[in-house]
Design a protein around this motif. Structure first.
Motif, PDB file in Angstrom:
ATOM      1  N   ILE A 270       7.540  -0.953   5.766  1.00  0.00           N
ATOM      2  CA  ILE A 270       6.994  -1.689   4.628  1.00  0.00           C
ATOM      3  C   ILE A 270       5.501  -1.421   4.575  1.00  0.00           C
ATOM      4  CG2 ILE A 270       6.572  -3.972   3.641  1.00  0.00           C
ATOM      5  CD1 ILE A 270       9.162  -4.899   4.929  1.00  0.00           C
ATOM      6  N   PRO A 271       4.969  -0.955   3.436  1.00  0.00           N
ATOM      7  CA  PRO A 271       3.530  -0.673   3.361  1.00  0.00           C
ATOM      8  C   PRO A 271       2.710  -1.950   3.294  1.00  0.00           C
ATOM      9  CG  PRO A 271       4.553  -0.318   1.223  1.00  0.00           C
ATOM     10  CD  PRO A 271       5.666  -0.639   2.181  1.00  0.00           C
ATOM     11  N   GLU A 272       1.530  -1.904   3.896  1.00  0.00           N
ATOM     12  CA  GLU A 272       0.561  -2.999   3.826  1.00  0.00           C
ATOM     13  C   GLU A 272      -0.778  -2.397   3.430  1.00  0.00           C
ATOM     14  OE1 GLU A 272       2.525  -6.002   7.161  1.00  0.00           O
ATOM     15  OE2 GLU A 272       0.618  -5.022   7.582  1.00  0.00           O
ATOM     16  N   GLU A 273      -1.283  -2.819   2.292  1.00  0.00           N
ATOM     17  CA  GLU A 273      -2.531  -2.266   1.767  1.00  0.00           C
ATOM     18  C   GLU A 273      -3.714  -3.104   2.231  1.00  0.00           C
ATOM     19  OE1 GLU A 273      -2.456   0.503   0.118  1.00  0.00           O
ATOM     20  OE2 GLU A 273      -0.306   0.649  -0.256  1.00  0.00           O
ATOM     21  N   PHE A 274      -4.708  -2.426   2.752  1.00  0.00           N
ATOM     22  CA  PHE A 274      -5.972  -3.063   3.127  1.00  0.00           C
ATOM     23  C   PHE A 274      -7.088  -2.297   2.427  1.00  0.00           C
ATOM     24  CE2 PHE A 274      -3.085  -4.096   6.564  1.00  0.00           C
ATOM     25  CZ  PHE A 274      -3.308  -5.453   6.742  1.00  0.00           C
ATOM     26  N   GLY A 275      -7.459  -2.795   1.257  1.00  0.00           N
ATOM     27  CA  GLY A 275      -8.437  -2.082   0.453  1.00  0.00           C
ATOM     28  C   GLY A 275      -7.876  -0.743   0.011  1.00  0.00           C
ATOM     29  N   LEU A 276      -8.555   0.348   0.375  1.00  0.00           N
ATOM     30  CA  LEU A 276      -8.130   1.682  -0.019  1.00  0.00           C
ATOM     31  C   LEU A 276      -7.241   2.350   1.018  1.00  0.00           C
ATOM     32  CD1 LEU A 276     -11.490   3.034  -1.515  1.00  0.00           C
ATOM     33  CD2 LEU A 276      -9.555   2.011  -2.732  1.00  0.00           C
ATOM     34  N   GLU A 277      -6.949   1.666   2.117  1.00  0.00           N
ATOM     35  CA  GLU A 277      -6.143   2.264   3.175  1.00  0.00           C
ATOM     36  C   GLU A 277      -4.747   1.655   3.191  1.00  0.00           C
ATOM     37  OE1 GLU A 277      -8.821   3.984   6.726  1.00  0.00           O
ATOM     38  OE2 GLU A 277      -8.571   1.804   6.748  1.00  0.00           O
ATOM     39  N   THR A 278      -3.766   2.504   3.510  1.00  0.00           N
ATOM     40  CA  THR A 278      -2.378   2.079   3.619  1.00  0.00           C
ATOM     41  C   THR A 278      -1.946   2.115   5.075  1.00  0.00           C
ATOM     42  OG1 THR A 278      -1.842   2.953   1.425  1.00  0.00           O
ATOM     43  CG2 THR A 278      -0.002   2.532   2.909  1.00  0.00           C
ATOM     44  N   TYR A 279      -1.446   0.995   5.560  1.00  0.00           N
ATOM     45  CA  TYR A 279      -0.825   0.907   6.876  1.00  0.00           C
ATOM     46  C   TYR A 279       0.646   0.568   6.672  1.00  0.00           C
ATOM     47  CZ  TYR A 279      -5.458   0.845   9.067  1.00  0.00           C
ATOM     48  OH  TYR A 279      -6.729   1.162   9.498  1.00  0.00           O
ATOM     49  N   TRP A 280       1.421   0.680   7.743  1.00  0.00           N
ATOM     50  CA  TRP A 280       2.856   0.439   7.643  1.00  0.00           C
ATOM     51  C   TRP A 280       3.292  -0.529   8.730  1.00  0.00           C
ATOM     52  CZ3 TRP A 280       5.285   2.797   3.556  1.00  0.00           C
ATOM     53  CH2 TRP A 280       4.589   3.831   2.944  1.00  0.00           C
ATOM     54  N   ARG A 281       4.236  -1.375   8.378  1.00  0.00           N
ATOM     55  CA  ARG A 281       4.873  -2.234   9.376  1.00  0.00           C
ATOM     56  C   ARG A 281       6.283  -1.711   9.585  1.00  0.00           C
ATOM     57  NH1 ARG A 281       3.383  -6.498  12.094  1.00  0.00           N
ATOM     58  NH2 ARG A 281       1.431  -6.497  10.905  1.00  0.00           N
ATOM     59  N   VAL A 282       6.610  -1.425  10.842  1.00  0.00           N
ATOM     60  CA  VAL A 282       7.870  -0.788  11.203  1.00  0.00           C
ATOM     61  C   VAL A 282       8.834  -1.848  11.753  1.00  0.00           C
ATOM     62  CG1 VAL A 282       8.983   0.928  12.684  1.00  0.00           C
ATOM     63  CG2 VAL A 282       6.730   1.401  11.684  1.00  0.00           C
ATOM     64  N   TYR A 283      10.037  -1.876  11.223  1.00  0.00           N
ATOM     65  CA  TYR A 283      11.076  -2.798  11.672  1.00  0.00           C
ATOM     66  C   TYR A 283      12.262  -2.001  12.209  1.00  0.00           C
ATOM     67  CZ  TYR A 283       8.583  -6.523   9.205  1.00  0.00           C
ATOM     68  OH  TYR A 283       7.634  -7.416   8.797  1.00  0.00           O
ATOM     69  N   VAL A 284      12.791  -2.437  13.352  1.00  0.00           N
ATOM     70  CA  VAL A 284      13.925  -1.781  13.999  1.00  0.00           C
ATOM     71  C   VAL A 284      15.132  -2.702  13.900  1.00  0.00           C
ATOM     72  CG1 VAL A 284      14.828  -0.855  16.163  1.00  0.00           C
ATOM     73  CG2 VAL A 284      12.414  -0.526  15.580  1.00  0.00           C
ATOM     74  N   ARG A 285      16.226  -2.177  13.409  1.00  0.00           N
ATOM     75  CA  ARG A 285      17.444  -2.964  13.262  1.00  0.00           C
ATOM     76  C   ARG A 285      18.039  -3.269  14.641  1.00  0.00           C
ATOM     77  NH1 ARG A 285      20.649  -4.194   8.947  1.00  0.00           N
ATOM     78  NH2 ARG A 285      22.860  -4.570   9.331  1.00  0.00           N
TER      79      ARG A 285
ATOM     80  N   GLN B  19      -0.964 -10.528  -4.074  1.00  0.00           N
ATOM     81  CA  GLN B  19      -1.508  -9.233  -3.699  1.00  0.00           C
ATOM     82  C   GLN B  19      -1.753  -8.434  -4.971  1.00  0.00           C
ATOM     83  OE1 GLN B  19       0.931  -6.692  -1.293  1.00  0.00           O
ATOM     84  NE2 GLN B  19      -0.649  -5.162  -1.012  1.00  0.00           N
ATOM     85  N   ILE B  20      -3.004  -8.065  -5.194  1.00  0.00           N
ATOM     86  CA  ILE B  20      -3.393  -7.336  -6.397  1.00  0.00           C
ATOM     87  C   ILE B  20      -4.237  -6.140  -5.977  1.00  0.00           C
ATOM     88  CG2 ILE B  20      -4.583  -7.463  -8.616  1.00  0.00           C
ATOM     89  CD1 ILE B  20      -4.116 -10.465  -8.622  1.00  0.00           C
ATOM     90  N   ASP B  21      -3.746  -4.933  -6.282  1.00  0.00           N
ATOM     91  CA  ASP B  21      -4.482  -3.693  -5.993  1.00  0.00           C
ATOM     92  C   ASP B  21      -4.925  -3.609  -4.535  1.00  0.00           C
ATOM     93  OD1 ASP B  21      -4.233  -2.946  -8.671  1.00  0.00           O
ATOM     94  OD2 ASP B  21      -6.100  -3.940  -9.232  1.00  0.00           O
ATOM     95  N   GLY B  22      -4.012  -3.941  -3.628  1.00  0.00           N
ATOM     96  CA  GLY B  22      -4.308  -3.832  -2.211  1.00  0.00           C
ATOM     97  C   GLY B  22      -5.115  -4.970  -1.638  1.00  0.00           C
ATOM     98  N   ILE B  23      -5.447  -5.982  -2.432  1.00  0.00           N
ATOM     99  CA  ILE B  23      -6.237  -7.129  -1.973  1.00  0.00           C
ATOM    100  C   ILE B  23      -5.338  -8.361  -1.932  1.00  0.00           C
ATOM    101  CG2 ILE B  23      -8.219  -8.596  -2.402  1.00  0.00           C
ATOM    102  CD1 ILE B  23      -8.958  -5.758  -1.642  1.00  0.00           C
ATOM    103  N   TYR B  24      -5.271  -8.994  -0.756  1.00  0.00           N
ATOM    104  CA  TYR B  24      -4.543 -10.250  -0.639  1.00  0.00           C
ATOM    105  C   TYR B  24      -5.485 -11.387  -1.011  1.00  0.00           C
ATOM    106  CZ  TYR B  24      -0.964  -7.638   1.892  1.00  0.00           C
ATOM    107  OH  TYR B  24       0.018  -6.742   2.241  1.00  0.00           O
ATOM    108  N   GLY B  25      -5.044 -12.203  -1.957  1.00  0.00           N
ATOM    109  CA  GLY B  25      -5.905 -13.265  -2.444  1.00  0.00           C
ATOM    110  C   GLY B  25      -5.188 -14.585  -2.554  1.00  0.00           C
TER     111      GLY B  25
END
Length: 621
Positions: free
Chosen positions: A466-481, A272-278
């Protein structure tokens, strides 16, 4: 459509009242057809892998297994094998993750496993007559093998811990895998003959995961963060000491998902480089230390074609996944595919396992039953339905979303062991009740189709993001203990969660970044709430552009049931067009008094106030 029957009702729930007394089902067909339409494969098929022994007759699993699934054999239908390449994937459809097979060039995919549990991490055996995978069918994450000539499922491991990500030895006599014991990931090797106990390959305080066996049989590649960040390591099985070497050694780039080519001279992996998964590839021979990785293309979870001339991977978006294929020679065509479900893992077999024409489509039970209540507003507009036993008292959702929320709440209770959604931060917000500064005027909370999770659960440590970058946008993955930490619920985290409070420790870099990742991955077991919410149609929303300086702008806590609607269309389910003609969320004051010739009734929507204001918590220490 390729759907799964899935029961989502937990046992002994105290919240089965009111809305929860109705049977849990689904409001829309989540399980649409798993479709991977690979384009331009004529040239690739012409250059397929070398000939291999014919595959035995294969059984296409089509019926759900009996209740005693751990010791049962799924019913099957026999079909013949064809010499064509096949993707074997784990995909989440109708609320469960199961194993599917997709022949290149065929329009439909075949579901190989079914049941009211999750199956993942499929990998085809060297003889192409078996598939090893991980599954929760016995209550905890263990390893299994599916025999394709009989449909028999054999359980390989049975421990209180977590086992996953199996990989075959070239002779098919051993399986290496990752295991989570004593709050740490390590690599183990299991002999399939049953004469020996599992052998522990790694024993480091760092996290060692995702093993893959060298086609030569004497090396195993895996991911480890023992140097500080995830890198690709090689384990030389012929060396009793000093057997581990770091193949990538990049402190500021995370490398994941290693995959050997057919002769073991190269490894492909994800970055993952600058929000791009490669996807990149690197040499593994003696000159590897002097060769830089080569860029292949966007995506993750790479797999090689049988002839080593192409690499495929999974290209993810915030809400879907696609299979992409990159030719490594200019003469080969480039293909790509798509699917309606959500692919999580991928394997590529040089020979087809199944004749898809023998499989008939079956529909699954819905995840919940939509029930439209009596409209509570004028005309044919939808009403607002109170949420039963949710605090603060008085929260409501649109009649289009309340059943989905109730079903999701029960599912999270079943998966995590506690009623996570019994306390919310917000639900429906009236159009004249402005949200705190920084929120968008067109926030989905105004539509009655969205809710936000409790900040108290976040700040007390029961939720990690946990943040997940998709280009210029940030999404989040939520985990519940999970409520219990014995491995019977949830699974371990693999990435360090985000800590917003490090923005205030005096570090300029952390201040500008809006915080930073935790120094280590928390121990224990968690449930992927984002994945569960998506099963019931609730989508996460992207962070606002100001989230690094404005904590509420992160929006990791908000989930919306869009159903393909835009915001205006969703608002018009509740309000007349005149109420949303202006983006101003409240009535603009008039400085000059105006005489009204006759009394004017105040619209119902103007009098609405959010029933119970919710106190805002802050992430500032």
């Amino acid at each position: 459509m390729y759907n799964l029957a899935a029961s989502t009702e937990p046992q002994g729930s105290s919240i089965l009242k009111g809305k929860f007394a109705r049977k849990v089902g689904i409001t829309f067909a989540v399980g649409t057809a798993l479709l991977i339409a690979i384009l331009g494969w004529a040239g690739l098929a012409a250059e397929s892998a070398p000939s291999v022994p014919s595959v035995p007759l294969v059984r296409a699993l089509a019926q759900p297994p009996p209740a005693d699934a751990a010791a049962s054999t799924p019913s099957a239908r026999i079909s013949e094998a064809l010499p064509r390449e096949t993707f074997v994937v784990a995909a989440r459809v109708a609320g469960r993750s199961h194993i599917w097979a997709q022949v290149l060039g065929e329009p439909n995919a075949l579901q190989l496993t079914t049941g009211d549990w999750d199956d993942r991490n499929p990998v085809v055996s060297p003889g192409m007559d078996k598939i090893a995978f991980s599954s929760r069918q016995a209550g905890k994450w263990d390893l299994y093998v599916l025999k394709l000539d009989t449909g028999e499922v054999r359980q390989l491991t049975d421990t209180p811990g977590y086992e996953g990500k199996p990989t075959w030895s070239p002779d098919g006599l051993w399986v290496a895998y990752e295991a989570y014991y004593d709050d740490n990931f390590d690599i183990w090797i299991l002999p399939l003959g049953g004469s020996q106990s599992p052998i522990q390959l790694t024993n480091d305080s760092g996290s060692d995961t995702a093993p893959v066996w060298d086609p030569g049989g004497r090396r195993i590649a895996f991911v480890s963060d023992r140097s500080g960040s995830p890198d690709i390591y090689l384990a030389d099985l012929d060396k009793p000491t000093d057997r581990f070497s770091n193949l990538t050694l990049t402190p500021h780039i995370d490398e994941l998902d290693p995959a050997f080519n057919s002769d073991g001279t190269q490894i492909a992996f994800s970055v993952q480089i600058d929000g791009i998964y490669g996807i990149q590839r690197v040499q593994t021979d003696a000159d590897a230390a002097h060769s830089a990785p080569q860029w292949v293309g966007q995506g993750s979870d790479p797999v090689w074609s049988g002839n080593g001339k192409s690499i495929s991977g999974i290209l993810r978006t915030p809400y879907a996944a696609h299979i992409v294929t990159y030719p490594l020679e200019q003469s080969l065509p480039r293909g790509s595919g798509t699917m309606s479900g959500r692919i999580t893992e991928l394997d590529w077999s040089p020979q087809v396992l199944l004749q898809l024409a023998a499989y008939s489509t079956e529909n699954s039970e819905p995840l919940f039953d939509p029930v439209q209540d009596e409209p509570r507003s004028v005309g044919d507009r939808l009403g607002l339905v109170p949420l039963a036993e949710v605090t603060p008292f008085g929260f409501r959702l649109s009649d289009a979303a309340d059943e989905a929320f109730d079903a999701l709440r029960l599912r999270v209770l079943d998966e995590s062991g506690w009623d996570f959604l019994s306390n919310l931060q917000r639900a429906f917000v009236g159009i004249n009740e402005p949200l705190p500064p920084g929120y968008a005027y067109n926030d989905w909370l105004y539509t009655g189709r969205a809710f936000s999770i409790s900040q108290a659960a976040v700040q007390s440590g029961w939720v990690e993001v946990i943040p997940e970058e998709f280009g210029l946008e940030t999404y989040w993955r939520v985990y519940v203990r999970t409520s219990v930490q014995d491995g019977s619920l949830g699974e371990p985290l693999r990435s360090a969660p985000w800590n917003f409070t490090t923005r205030y420790i005096g570090d300029p870099a952390a201040y500008d970044a809006g915080g930073g990742p935790e120094s280590s991955v928390p121990d224990g077991y968690y449930v992927d709430f984002t994945a569960l919410a998506a099963d019931y149609g609730f989508q996460r929303l992207p962070a606002l552009r100001n989230w690094r300086s404005f904590y509420p702008g992160a929006r990791f806590d908000e989930f919306a049931l869009r159903d393909g609607l835009d915001w205006v269309s969703a608002m018009q389910e509740l309000y007349p067009a005149s109420a949303i003609a202006t983006p101003t969320p409240y009535q603009t004051p008039t400085t000059t008094p105006t005489n009204t010739p006759r009394p004017t009734p105040t619209p119902w929507w103007w009098r609405w106030r959010t029933p119970t204001p919710t106190l805002e918590l802050t992430a500032t220490p």
